[in-house]
Design an enzyme around this catalytic site. Sequence first.
Site, PDB file in Angstrom:
ATOM      1  N   ASN A  15      -5.337 -11.380 -13.754  1.00  0.00           N
ATOM      2  CA  ASN A  15      -4.601 -10.176 -13.387  1.00  0.00           C
ATOM      3  C   ASN A  15      -3.120 -10.539 -13.363  1.00  0.00           C
ATOM      4  O   ASN A  15      -2.624 -11.122 -12.407  1.00  0.00           O
ATOM      5  CB  ASN A  15      -5.077  -9.705 -12.004  1.00  0.00           C
ATOM      6  N   ARG A  96      -7.278  -7.683 -16.408  1.00  0.00           N
ATOM      7  CA  ARG A  96      -6.971  -6.375 -15.835  1.00  0.00           C
ATOM      8  C   ARG A  96      -5.729  -5.845 -16.542  1.00  0.00           C
ATOM      9  O   ARG A  96      -4.714  -6.545 -16.627  1.00  0.00           O
ATOM     10  CB  ARG A  96      -6.683  -6.508 -14.350  1.00  0.00           C
ATOM     11  N   HIS A 185      -6.104   2.687 -10.250  1.00  0.00           N
ATOM     12  CA  HIS A 185      -7.172   2.173  -9.370  1.00  0.00           C
ATOM     13  C   HIS A 185      -8.563   2.540  -9.900  1.00  0.00           C
ATOM     14  O   HIS A 185      -9.530   2.578  -9.132  1.00  0.00           O
ATOM     15  CB  HIS A 185      -7.067   2.745  -7.931  1.00  0.00           C
ATOM     16  N   ASN A 216      -1.967  -1.250  -0.008  1.00  0.00           N
ATOM     17  CA  ASN A 216      -0.527  -1.056  -0.045  1.00  0.00           C
ATOM     18  C   ASN A 216      -0.192   0.062  -1.043  1.00  0.00           C
ATOM     19  O   ASN A 216       0.669   0.891  -0.815  1.00  0.00           O
ATOM     20  CB  ASN A 216       0.139  -2.385  -0.405  1.00  0.00           C
ATOM     21  N   ARG A 246       5.689   3.482  -1.213  1.00  0.00           N
ATOM     22  CA  ARG A 246       5.886   4.618  -2.128  1.00  0.00           C
ATOM     23  C   ARG A 246       5.701   5.919  -1.367  1.00  0.00           C
ATOM     24  O   ARG A 246       4.846   6.022  -0.489  1.00  0.00           O
ATOM     25  CB  ARG A 246       4.878   4.574  -3.278  1.00  0.00           C
ATOM     26  N   ASP A 288       3.228  -2.437   6.484  1.00  0.00           N
ATOM     27  CA  ASP A 288       1.932  -3.037   6.772  1.00  0.00           C
ATOM     28  C   ASP A 288       1.212  -2.233   7.854  1.00  0.00           C
ATOM     29  O   ASP A 288       1.676  -2.125   8.987  1.00  0.00           O
ATOM     30  CB  ASP A 288       2.174  -4.482   7.241  1.00  0.00           C
ATOM     31  N   GLY A 336      -7.611  -2.496   1.480  1.00  0.00           N
ATOM     32  CA  GLY A 336      -7.308  -3.224   2.725  1.00  0.00           C
ATOM     33  C   GLY A 336      -7.341  -2.338   3.966  1.00  0.00           C
ATOM     34  O   GLY A 336      -7.893  -2.726   5.001  1.00  0.00           O
ATOM     35  N   GLY A 338      -8.654   0.943   4.063  1.00  0.00           N
ATOM     36  CA  GLY A 338      -9.939   1.645   4.109  1.00  0.00           C
ATOM     37  C   GLY A 338     -11.082   0.763   4.591  1.00  0.00           C
ATOM     38  O   GLY A 338     -11.998   1.217   5.283  1.00  0.00           O
ATOM     39  N   GLU A 339     -11.021  -0.525   4.250  1.00  0.00           N
ATOM     40  CA  GLU A 339     -12.108  -1.440   4.625  1.00  0.00           C
ATOM     41  C   GLU A 339     -11.980  -1.968   6.047  1.00  0.00           C
ATOM     42  O   GLU A 339     -12.957  -2.430   6.627  1.00  0.00           O
ATOM     43  CB  GLU A 339     -12.128  -2.646   3.667  1.00  0.00           C
ATOM     44  N   GLU A 394     -12.861  -5.446  -7.698  1.00  0.00           N
ATOM     45  CA  GLU A 394     -12.429  -5.147  -9.069  1.00  0.00           C
ATOM     46  C   GLU A 394     -12.701  -6.332 -10.000  1.00  0.00           C
ATOM     47  O   GLU A 394     -13.014  -6.140 -11.167  1.00  0.00           O
ATOM     48  CB  GLU A 394     -10.935  -4.793  -9.058  1.00  0.00           C
TER      49      GLU A 394
HETATM   50  P1  AMP Z   1      -4.424  -4.184  -0.009  1.00  0.00           P
HETATM   51  O1  AMP Z   1      -3.211  -3.718  -0.752  1.00  0.00           O
HETATM   52  O2  AMP Z   1      -5.703  -3.535  -0.454  1.00  0.00           O
HETATM   53  O3  AMP Z   1      -4.538  -5.673   0.121  1.00  0.00           O
HETATM   54  O4  AMP Z   1      -4.228  -3.661   1.521  1.00  0.00           O
HETATM   55  C1  AMP Z   1      -3.143  -4.037   2.305  1.00  0.00           C
HETATM   56  C2  AMP Z   1      -3.075  -3.136   3.531  1.00  0.00           C
HETATM   57  O5  AMP Z   1      -4.285  -3.286   4.300  1.00  0.00           O
HETATM   58  C3  AMP Z   1      -1.918  -3.501   4.470  1.00  0.00           C
HETATM   59  O6  AMP Z   1      -1.258  -2.311   4.899  1.00  0.00           O
HETATM   60  C4  AMP Z   1      -2.639  -4.134   5.651  1.00  0.00           C
HETATM   61  O7  AMP Z   1      -1.937  -3.978   6.871  1.00  0.00           O
HETATM   62  C5  AMP Z   1      -3.923  -3.339   5.676  1.00  0.00           C
HETATM   63  N1  AMP Z   1      -4.921  -4.020   6.498  1.00  0.00           N
HETATM   64  C6  AMP Z   1      -5.555  -5.185   6.248  1.00  0.00           C
HETATM   65  N2  AMP Z   1      -6.341  -5.508   7.316  1.00  0.00           N
HETATM   66  C7  AMP Z   1      -6.164  -4.538   8.249  1.00  0.00           C
HETATM   67  C8  AMP Z   1      -6.694  -4.284   9.558  1.00  0.00           C
HETATM   68  N3  AMP Z   1      -7.538  -5.133  10.125  1.00  0.00           N
HETATM   69  N4  AMP Z   1      -6.307  -3.191  10.206  1.00  0.00           N
HETATM   70  C9  AMP Z   1      -5.438  -2.324   9.638  1.00  0.00           C
HETATM   71  N5  AMP Z   1      -4.912  -2.487   8.406  1.00  0.00           N
HETATM   72  C10 AMP Z   1      -5.267  -3.577   7.728  1.00  0.00           C
END
Ligand code: AMP
Length: 421
Positions: A15, A96, A185, A216, A246, A288, A336, A338-339, A394
């Site tokens: 990627n 990717r 996505h 993000n 964004r 974040d 991040g 959603g999970e 992914e």
């Molecule tokens: P990604 O771009 O998919 O890696 O997601 C990053 C985002 O997931 C960031 O805003 C992180 O703060 C958020 N994130 C990761 N772990 C947690 C958590 N335990 N609680 C809340 N947000 C999280």
Amino acid sequence: MPDKRANGGQVLVLNCGSSSLKFALIDPRNGNASLSGLGDSLGHSAPSVSWKIDGEKHSAALPEGAKHTEVIEFVVTNILSGGGILRADIAAIGHRVVHGGEKFSHSVLINEQVISAIQDCVALAPLHNPAHLQGIEAATKAFPGLPQVAVFDTAFHQTMPRQAYIYALPYELYEEHGIRRYGMHGTSHRFVSERAADLLGKAKADVNIISAHLGNGASIAAIQAGKSVDTSMGLTPLEGLVMGTRCGDVDPGLLLHLGVRLDYCMKEINDLLNKKSGLLGISQLSNDCRALEQAAAEGHQGAQLALEIFCYRLAKYIASYHGVLSHVDALVFTGGIGENSAYIRENVLNRLIGLGYRVDETRNLEMRFGAEGAIEPPSGTTSTPKVLVIPTNEEWVIARDAAQIIASGNSAASGQPAGGS
Ligand code: AMP
């Protein structure tokens, strides 16, 4: 050291970003990664590579000016051979690729024609597609003769109907310049919607899913019978939901206002909308989500407002996709946020009580940090829509597509650009 040859037929997933290169060696049968890593700060000062192999973490500095080619050479000479992995253990390379425009509705075996079609889409993804092309060139040199497959972020959304992808602009902008909504996505939305069908015990053709990929970058998709019929990102990843930095949807008149009344130049507008807005811009604190949740709990008003707007806008999109789909079998949270964020999920679902959504607090807290499952109250209490948390993967999709394409030698997937939507 485990014998990697026991896992023959692995796929090296690459990627390539503008200044980074993520790599992983994936078993397409189960998604297991025996190796994963990141080349960072490429083309900038102090480039480095870090990786994890068999659970152990390592890192190394790269020579000044190192780019994608040097990372791939490092992977081949230092990491793979040092880890006892032979080239013969790698069946294919999966790339990717962010933008395939209307040329690709499926993953394809890379050949000259595909490379030139990816080149044609550079205008649509000026930061990403050139980096992918560099990665393909470097991988071709490092692994001569090994099949390479391109997996496009946009491909899954090529099933959108015209009403969903044409902007209300003069039609010649679409015809002459390809200005339309493409969505991104797609690999993640495809993975979680297929997984949701599995969890519901149905074929993907029999379920309608709303998939919210919240990281993000964030986007949401309406998926009918396994096919994307609408999504929130558009010509670029800027449209749609509130994201880390964004802005998502804004009045397009804002651009005129910034340029004409406030004297912003194009670069400033670009930076403002892509890098200084979203959660960061509203909160004036951070992009974040985790940091904002903490700050909001401690009373930071900017953090509270940012999270409120994030959830409000997401809930509005979910509600609107109920109007797009004839019925909804499940809403899926991934990415991040959603999970992992029970707070965001609960906040969003509480805004959708009118559509029957409910959240079970205990289940919601359990479904974090890689857990997969439902977060609505157990069936029997109320007839609420299903809400699933599904960790996305992914890399596994890329590995599976690559393995499938080389195994089938299928002409539809063998490098012929698809015919668009
Ligand atoms: P990604 O771009 O998919 O890696 O997601 C990053 C985002 O997931 C960031 O805003 C992180 O703060 C958020 N994130 C990761 N772990 C947690 C958590 N335990 N609680 C809340 N947000 C999280």
